[in-house]
Design a protein around this motif. Structure first.
Motif, PDB file in Angstrom:
ATOM      1  N   SER A  56       0.906  -1.328   0.011  1.00  0.00           N
ATOM      2  CA  SER A  56      -0.010  -0.023   0.074  1.00  0.00           C
ATOM      3  C   SER A  56       1.030   1.333   0.001  1.00  0.00           C
ATOM      4  CB  SER A  56      -0.964   0.159   1.352  1.00  0.00           C
ATOM      5  OG  SER A  56      -0.277  -0.232   2.536  1.00  0.00           O
ATOM      6  N   THR A  57       2.032   1.065  -0.175  1.00  0.00           N
ATOM      7  CA  THR A  57       3.108   2.385  -0.212  1.00  0.00           C
ATOM      8  C   THR A  57       3.768   2.201  -1.687  1.00  0.00           C
ATOM      9  OG1 THR A  57       3.678   1.527   2.308  1.00  0.00           O
ATOM     10  CG2 THR A  57       5.041   3.467   0.935  1.00  0.00           C
ATOM     11  N   ASP A  58       4.053   3.277  -2.237  1.00  0.00           N
ATOM     12  CA  ASP A  58       4.640   3.567  -3.477  1.00  0.00           C
ATOM     13  C   ASP A  58       6.153   3.255  -3.359  1.00  0.00           C
ATOM     14  OD1 ASP A  58       2.142   4.545  -4.281  1.00  0.00           O
ATOM     15  OD2 ASP A  58       2.736   6.706  -4.588  1.00  0.00           O
ATOM     16  N   ASP A  59       6.487   2.790  -4.261  1.00  0.00           N
ATOM     17  CA  ASP A  59       8.059   2.658  -4.224  1.00  0.00           C
ATOM     18  C   ASP A  59       8.649   3.083  -5.651  1.00  0.00           C
ATOM     19  OD1 ASP A  59      10.735   1.838  -3.574  1.00  0.00           O
ATOM     20  OD2 ASP A  59      10.002   0.103  -2.589  1.00  0.00           O
ATOM     21  N   ALA A  60       9.881   3.127  -5.685  1.00  0.00           N
ATOM     22  CA  ALA A  60      10.603   3.366  -7.161  1.00  0.00           C
ATOM     23  C   ALA A  60      11.906   2.605  -7.427  1.00  0.00           C
ATOM     24  CB  ALA A  60      10.942   4.891  -6.924  1.00  0.00           C
ATOM     25  N   LEU A  61      12.179   2.389  -8.416  1.00  0.00           N
ATOM     26  CA  LEU A  61      13.384   1.420  -8.767  1.00  0.00           C
ATOM     27  C   LEU A  61      14.310   2.730  -9.146  1.00  0.00           C
ATOM     28  CD1 LEU A  61      15.055  -1.021  -9.746  1.00  0.00           C
ATOM     29  CD2 LEU A  61      14.024  -0.594 -12.002  1.00  0.00           C
ATOM     30  N   ILE A  62      15.334   2.566  -8.082  1.00  0.00           N
ATOM     31  CA  ILE A  62      16.406   3.786  -8.330  1.00  0.00           C
ATOM     32  C   ILE A  62      17.626   3.350  -8.995  1.00  0.00           C
ATOM     33  CG2 ILE A  62      15.352   5.286  -6.557  1.00  0.00           C
ATOM     34  CD1 ILE A  62      17.475   4.075  -4.694  1.00  0.00           C
ATOM     35  N   GLY A  63      17.882   2.118  -9.338  1.00  0.00           N
ATOM     36  CA  GLY A  63      19.174   1.832  -9.862  1.00  0.00           C
ATOM     37  C   GLY A  63      19.128   0.403 -10.108  1.00  0.00           C
ATOM     38  N   VAL A  94       7.224   2.815  -8.844  1.00  0.00           N
ATOM     39  CA  VAL A  94       6.499   1.337  -8.929  1.00  0.00           C
ATOM     40  C   VAL A  94       5.443   1.724  -7.943  1.00  0.00           C
ATOM     41  CG1 VAL A  94       6.580  -0.878  -8.155  1.00  0.00           C
ATOM     42  CG2 VAL A  94       8.553   0.436  -9.100  1.00  0.00           C
ATOM     43  N   PRO A  95       4.220   2.374  -8.192  1.00  0.00           N
ATOM     44  CA  PRO A  95       3.206   2.805  -7.263  1.00  0.00           C
ATOM     45  C   PRO A  95       2.459   1.684  -6.752  1.00  0.00           C
ATOM     46  CG  PRO A  95       2.819   3.864  -9.482  1.00  0.00           C
ATOM     47  CD  PRO A  95       3.825   2.787  -9.744  1.00  0.00           C
ATOM     48  N   ALA A  96       1.986   1.717  -5.385  1.00  0.00           N
ATOM     49  CA  ALA A  96       1.334   0.913  -4.795  1.00  0.00           C
ATOM     50  C   ALA A  96       0.106   0.314  -5.674  1.00  0.00           C
ATOM     51  CB  ALA A  96       0.739   1.471  -3.452  1.00  0.00           C
ATOM     52  N   GLY A  97       0.064  -1.233  -5.603  1.00  0.00           N
ATOM     53  CA  GLY A  97      -1.058  -1.960  -6.275  1.00  0.00           C
ATOM     54  C   GLY A  97      -0.849  -1.773  -7.736  1.00  0.00           C
ATOM     55  N   GLN A  98       0.355  -1.462  -8.243  1.00  0.00           N
ATOM     56  CA  GLN A  98       0.347  -1.425  -9.764  1.00  0.00           C
ATOM     57  C   GLN A  98       1.631  -2.239 -10.188  1.00  0.00           C
ATOM     58  OE1 GLN A  98      -0.020   2.244 -11.844  1.00  0.00           O
ATOM     59  NE2 GLN A  98      -1.243   3.241 -10.085  1.00  0.00           N
ATOM     60  N   THR A  99       1.482  -2.554 -11.587  1.00  0.00           N
ATOM     61  CA  THR A  99       2.870  -3.349 -11.986  1.00  0.00           C
ATOM     62  C   THR A  99       3.302  -2.497 -13.316  1.00  0.00           C
ATOM     63  OG1 THR A  99       1.294  -5.235 -12.102  1.00  0.00           O
ATOM     64  CG2 THR A  99       3.161  -5.369 -13.623  1.00  0.00           C
ATOM     65  N   VAL A 100       4.787  -2.357 -13.194  1.00  0.00           N
ATOM     66  CA  VAL A 100       5.481  -1.577 -13.996  1.00  0.00           C
ATOM     67  C   VAL A 100       6.267  -2.419 -14.817  1.00  0.00           C
ATOM     68  CG1 VAL A 100       7.306   0.201 -14.138  1.00  0.00           C
ATOM     69  CG2 VAL A 100       5.284   0.480 -12.405  1.00  0.00           C
ATOM     70  N   GLU A 101       6.340  -2.280 -16.226  1.00  0.00           N
ATOM     71  CA  GLU A 101       7.022  -3.278 -17.100  1.00  0.00           C
ATOM     72  C   GLU A 101       8.280  -2.498 -17.521  1.00  0.00           C
ATOM     73  OE1 GLU A 101       5.187  -5.857 -19.775  1.00  0.00           O
ATOM     74  OE2 GLU A 101       3.678  -4.337 -19.649  1.00  0.00           O
ATOM     75  N   VAL A 126      21.346  -9.366 -11.807  1.00  0.00           N
ATOM     76  CA  VAL A 126      21.021  -8.021 -11.749  1.00  0.00           C
ATOM     77  C   VAL A 126      20.558  -7.582 -10.379  1.00  0.00           C
ATOM     78  CG1 VAL A 126      19.707  -5.995 -12.622  1.00  0.00           C
ATOM     79  CG2 VAL A 126      20.860  -7.422 -14.075  1.00  0.00           C
ATOM     80  N   THR A 127      21.150  -6.683  -9.681  1.00  0.00           N
ATOM     81  CA  THR A 127      20.752  -6.373  -8.350  1.00  0.00           C
ATOM     82  C   THR A 127      19.660  -5.056  -8.628  1.00  0.00           C
ATOM     83  OG1 THR A 127      22.665  -6.788  -7.398  1.00  0.00           O
ATOM     84  CG2 THR A 127      21.315  -5.202  -6.165  1.00  0.00           C
ATOM     85  N   LEU A 128      18.603  -5.200  -8.332  1.00  0.00           N
ATOM     86  CA  LEU A 128      17.716  -3.884  -8.422  1.00  0.00           C
ATOM     87  C   LEU A 128      17.447  -3.093  -7.155  1.00  0.00           C
ATOM     88  CD1 LEU A 128      14.545  -5.833 -10.128  1.00  0.00           C
ATOM     89  CD2 LEU A 128      16.502  -4.600 -11.266  1.00  0.00           C
ATOM     90  N   SER A 129      17.644  -1.802  -7.020  1.00  0.00           N
ATOM     91  CA  SER A 129      17.845  -1.000  -6.018  1.00  0.00           C
ATOM     92  C   SER A 129      16.319  -0.283  -5.915  1.00  0.00           C
ATOM     93  CB  SER A 129      19.006  -0.053  -6.002  1.00  0.00           C
ATOM     94  OG  SER A 129      19.971  -0.829  -5.721  1.00  0.00           O
ATOM     95  N   PHE A 130      15.690  -0.346  -4.828  1.00  0.00           N
ATOM     96  CA  PHE A 130      14.327   0.092  -4.563  1.00  0.00           C
ATOM     97  C   PHE A 130      14.544   1.186  -3.538  1.00  0.00           C
ATOM     98  CE2 PHE A 130      13.295  -3.740  -6.674  1.00  0.00           C
ATOM     99  CZ  PHE A 130      12.334  -3.328  -7.773  1.00  0.00           C
ATOM    100  N   GLN A 131      13.862   2.435  -3.678  1.00  0.00           N
ATOM    101  CA  GLN A 131      13.828   3.537  -2.759  1.00  0.00           C
ATOM    102  C   GLN A 131      13.469   3.027  -1.391  1.00  0.00           C
ATOM    103  OE1 GLN A 131      11.472   6.958  -4.134  1.00  0.00           O
ATOM    104  NE2 GLN A 131      13.029   8.199  -3.753  1.00  0.00           N
ATOM    105  N   ASN A 132      12.358   2.186  -1.223  1.00  0.00           N
ATOM    106  CA  ASN A 132      11.866   1.652   0.068  1.00  0.00           C
ATOM    107  C   ASN A 132      12.133   0.245   0.329  1.00  0.00           C
ATOM    108  OD1 ASN A 132      10.826   4.333   0.489  1.00  0.00           O
ATOM    109  ND2 ASN A 132       9.004   3.612  -0.494  1.00  0.00           N
ATOM    110  N   ALA A 133      12.011  -0.576  -0.643  1.00  0.00           N
ATOM    111  CA  ALA A 133      12.122  -1.979  -0.209  1.00  0.00           C
ATOM    112  C   ALA A 133      13.544  -2.201  -0.191  1.00  0.00           C
ATOM    113  CB  ALA A 133      11.500  -2.568  -1.345  1.00  0.00           C
ATOM    114  N   GLY A 134      14.510  -1.831  -0.716  1.00  0.00           N
ATOM    115  CA  GLY A 134      16.042  -2.032  -0.529  1.00  0.00           C
ATOM    116  C   GLY A 134      16.416  -2.949  -1.839  1.00  0.00           C
TER     117      GLY A 134
END
Lengths: 156, 199
Positions: A56-63, A94-101, A126-134
């Protein structure tokens, strides 16, 4: 249990496809991680993936980071007045409740400075870094240069 | 290096001149049409001399008599170009033997890196009916101008990339421009557009 079902499915399908593996990081599901074969290591490679935010929290792929490339980065293909360009994407929401391709013709990882040729059938992490999830490491399957995506049973 | 920049500069200037002339022509025809309506020239009025990936010379007149499907790109492009070549290969598959009557061409906008051999290696991954074209930058610019297309070399992280027109151009057998398959257009519309130039 889920992984048991998944491995059973993989065993049942005619050709198990690595790109159909699902990775979980908190509320994020990451799947369909694939790349295209390259001719030599001089050209940039590409990285595509699908990220679902079940939380329920927005996240973002940052690197992104990978031993396969010295300079991996996030890009977006933008077509303006018929002209295609590829600006850097500082982060991909990567908004809450959504799928980003990250998919052909849109967001993608651009793998500059490949350390080796990407050959069809190879895989690399590949290591994905997310703003909140790590951070999470996913296996990326190299498909043919002609591929438009992995052939998964659950793919649309 | 300096010489290359000079040539590029000249190319850009002549491109701008061609655009201005084109715009002037358009405005003299009436104000109803927006500049975006600048259509590709008929193939018979284009002028360029390029070389295909098999090393054979290609001039626009060679295409007359068969419908033509053409697009611009470069082999260092990780996303748009393989995707478009893959789409085109799929369309040719679906059209089957009918597609043998098409001139299907991929014109590089990066002749500096895309030599004949590079194009040959790259296109080996796609439908063999796709012909790659390269040549001196000035000739590539003449081709781009004839299609009313655009491209630009963009410095990027110590290297460069190319911005370029991403649509697929379709011409009738007599060389008249028919339509464009836009990059983000629903792919279901592509086959009917191609079939229209094949009839």
């Amino acid at each position: 249990m889920k992984s048991l079902i998944l491995s059973a499915l993989l065993t049942l399908s005619a050709a198990p496809v690595l790109a159909c593996e699902t990775f979980t990081l908190g509320d994020l599901n990451i799947e369909h991680a694939w790349s295209r074969a390259t001719i030599g290591a001089d050209r940039p490679g590409v990285f595509y993936v699908e990220i679902t935010n079940n939380g329920s929290t927005d996240d973002a792929l940052i690197g992104i980071a990978t031993p396969a490339a010295g300079m991996p980065m996030l890009h977006e293909t933008v077509v303006t007045d018929g002209i295609a360009s590829m600006p850097h994407a500082m982060s991909i929401p990567v908004p809450a409740g959504q799928t980003v391709e990250l998919a052909p013709g849109g967001y993608h990882g651009m793998l500059m400075g490949l350390t080796t040729t990407l050959a069809e059938g190879d895989s690399f992490p590949v290591t994905l870094s997310f703003q909140n999830a790590g951070e999470v490491v996913v296996n990326v399957e190299v498909l043919s240069l002609r591929a438009e995506g992995p052939d998964c049973d659950d793919a649309n | 290096m300096r010489r290359r920049q000079l040539i590029l500069g000249l190319g850009g200037a002549s491109g701008a001149l061609a655009f201005t002339l084109g715009l002037g022509w358009l405005q003299s025809r009436g104000r109803a049409q927006p500049p975006a309506a600048l259509l590709p020239l008929p193939i018979g009025e284009m002028g360029f001399a390029l070389t295909n990936h098999r090393g054979e010379p290609v001039r626009p007149a060679d295409w007359i008599g068969r419908p033509t499907m053409a697009f611009f790109g470069f082999t260092w492009c990780p996303d748009v170009c393989p995707t478009t070549l893959s789409d085109i290969s799929g369309w040719l598959d679906e059209l089957g033997p009918d597609a043998d009557r098409l001139n299907t061409v991929f014109i590089t906008v990066d002749p500096e890196r895309d030599t004949q051999q590079v194009l040959a290696d790259y296109l080996a991954n796609f439908d063999p009916r796709i012909t790659g074209l390269t040549g001196p930058l000035a000739e590539v610019e003449r081709a781009v101008a004839g299609f009313r297309a655009r491209f630009e070399k963009v410095p990027r992280d110590g290297d460069y990339t190319m911005d370029h027109t991403a649509g697929v151009f379709l011409f009738r057998a007599d060389g008249r421009f028919a339509s464009i398959i836009d990059y983000h257009e629903d792919r279901r519309f592509a086959l009917p557009k191609i079939r229209r130039v094949l009839t």
